[in-house]
Write a protein that holds these residues in place. Structure first.
Motif, short mmCIF file in Angstrom:
data_model
loop_
_atom_site.label_atom_id
_atom_site.label_comp_id
_atom_site.label_asym_id
_atom_site.label_seq_id
_atom_site.Cartn_x
_atom_site.Cartn_y
_atom_site.Cartn_z
N PRO A 189 -26.62 -29.32 13.84
CA PRO A 189 -27.71 -29.84 12.49
C PRO A 189 -28.91 -29.81 13.81
O PRO A 189 -29.32 -29.86 14.78
CB PRO A 189 -27.23 -31.58 12.70
CG PRO A 189 -25.38 -31.09 13.07
CD PRO A 189 -25.99 -30.45 13.38
N LEU A 190 -30.33 -29.88 12.91
CA LEU A 190 -31.40 -29.82 13.15
C LEU A 190 -32.55 -30.69 12.73
O LEU A 190 -33.54 -30.50 11.46
CB LEU A 190 -32.21 -28.15 13.16
CG LEU A 190 -31.21 -26.68 13.66
CD1 LEU A 190 -32.33 -25.33 13.04
CD2 LEU A 190 -31.47 -27.35 14.78
N GLY A 191 -31.95 -31.77 13.04
CA GLY A 191 -32.54 -32.96 12.40
C GLY A 191 -31.21 -34.08 12.15
O GLY A 191 -30.04 -33.39 12.06
N PRO A 192 -30.97 -35.44 12.67
CA PRO A 192 -30.27 -36.18 12.57
C PRO A 192 -30.16 -36.64 11.10
O PRO A 192 -30.21 -37.79 10.83
CB PRO A 192 -31.39 -37.79 13.15
CG PRO A 192 -32.68 -37.47 12.74
CD PRO A 192 -32.59 -36.12 12.59
N LEU A 202 -26.48 -35.09 18.04
CA LEU A 202 -26.32 -33.60 18.46
C LEU A 202 -27.55 -33.33 17.90
O LEU A 202 -28.30 -32.69 18.29
CB LEU A 202 -25.35 -32.90 17.37
CG LEU A 202 -25.06 -31.38 17.76
CD1 LEU A 202 -25.23 -31.34 19.55
CD2 LEU A 202 -23.67 -30.93 17.44
N GLY A 203 -28.02 -33.68 16.04
CA GLY A 203 -29.31 -33.16 14.82
C GLY A 203 -30.10 -34.01 15.63
O GLY A 203 -30.98 -32.75 15.75
N THR A 253 -27.96 -24.40 13.35
CA THR A 253 -27.38 -22.86 12.88
C THR A 253 -26.67 -23.17 13.77
O THR A 253 -25.54 -24.49 13.37
CB THR A 253 -28.88 -23.28 14.00
OG1 THR A 253 -28.84 -21.22 14.59
CG2 THR A 253 -28.28 -23.50 15.07
N LEU A 254 -26.53 -21.99 13.87
CA LEU A 254 -24.46 -21.80 14.27
C LEU A 254 -24.88 -21.29 15.96
O LEU A 254 -25.41 -20.64 16.43
CB LEU A 254 -23.72 -20.99 14.20
CG LEU A 254 -23.50 -20.68 12.40
CD1 LEU A 254 -22.86 -19.87 11.86
CD2 LEU A 254 -22.31 -22.23 11.72
N PHE A 255 -24.27 -22.37 16.27
CA PHE A 255 -23.67 -21.59 17.83
C PHE A 255 -22.17 -20.72 17.82
O PHE A 255 -21.86 -21.18 17.57
CB PHE A 255 -23.71 -23.14 19.05
CG PHE A 255 -25.31 -23.61 19.24
CD1 PHE A 255 -25.54 -23.77 20.51
CD2 PHE A 255 -25.73 -24.17 18.28
CE1 PHE A 255 -26.95 -24.53 21.28
CE2 PHE A 255 -26.87 -24.33 18.46
CZ PHE A 255 -26.86 -24.66 20.25
#
Length: 259
Positions: A189-192, A202-203, A253-255
């Protein structure tokens, strides 16, 4: 991309993010090569975790620490040129991370990795997609971020070193001759915004890493390839950052951990 102190701090945060995505694992071996080691933080962590292994890190920039564990060393080497190791000095494990935008010829790069790993050894490439997604359609609200990633993809293609290559690595590794190649993919995640406590933390980290990435990833490409002035490129990066900070979308996004 730069390699000043600010960029080195960003790489340290990115290192923590890569570890957190998989729950703290450093890799997925007795003689280890870290290609494009950057600050050397991954190589140093592996050297501490495996004191009986020999760890070698290579990079174009000599920004690694002078004092290292006895089982860890760093060499100046260009990963796109012929590697500086004779075939008889093969490695058990070769690691490359976040090399998107740095490699022009991925098939050649991976062929070199194939030639320098022992039979039965491992090559692992860790990359994140420079592309956002959402499961609820809220990414459509991130208008500037979508525009930014399209421009970054276009400019890096024109420059000859595409950034958004994570989804292609598995196929390239198979073409290079590697067997039983897997692509373990993780959401970041790009944000909480997530409810789960792990993904919420992680976000927070992912959003901070993305924020710190926007300017260093774009300044050179926008000014040298897309015709922006330095001031225009800076303002554009600032506008994208503003949308990231103040938007209420549920993007991720995807890792990819390919081995």
């Amino acid at each position: 991309m730069p390699n000043d102190q600010e960029e080195q701090d960003r790489l340290a945060l990115l290192h923590q993010l890569f570890k957190s995505v998989t729950g703290g694992e450093l890799h997925r071996a007795p003689r280890v090569l870290d290609v494009g080691t950057g600050t050397g933080i991954w190589a140093l962590d592996v050297a501490d975790a495996y004191p009986h292994a020999e760890i070698v890190g290579t990079d174009l920039s000599p920004i690694q620490p002078r004092y290292t564990p006895p089982n860890c060393s760093f060499l100046i080497d260009d990963a796109e040129s012929d590697w500086a190791f004779p075939p008889e000095e093969a490695f058990d494990y070769i690691h490359g991370r976040s090399l998107g935008g740095s490699i022009a010829d991925w098939p050649r790069f991976l062929q070199q990795a194939y030639q320098h790993v022992r039979p039965g050894g491992w090559v692992e490439i860790q990359e994140f997609e420079t592309w956002i997604r959402s499961d609820d359609g809220t990414d459509r609200q991130a208008v500037l971020i979508h525009e930014y990633q399209r421009k970054l993809d276009e400019a890096s293609r024109k420059f000859g070193r595409r950034m958004n290559i994570a989804a292609n690595v598995r196929g390239w590794m198979q073409d290079a001759g590697f067997q039983n190649v897997t692509d373990d993919t993780y959401k970041c995640p790009l944000g909480p915004w997530a409810r789960n406590s792990h993904f919420k933390e992680l976000g927070r980290m992912g959003k901070a890493a993305f924020f710190d990435t926007i300017e260093p990833y774009s300044l050179a490409l926008l000014t040298r390839v897309m015709g922006y002035t330095y001031e225009q490129a800076q303002q554009y990066a600032q506008d994208v950052r503003h949308e990231l900070v103040h938007g209420s979308f549920h993007i991720y996004t995807l890792f990819h951990y390919v081995r």
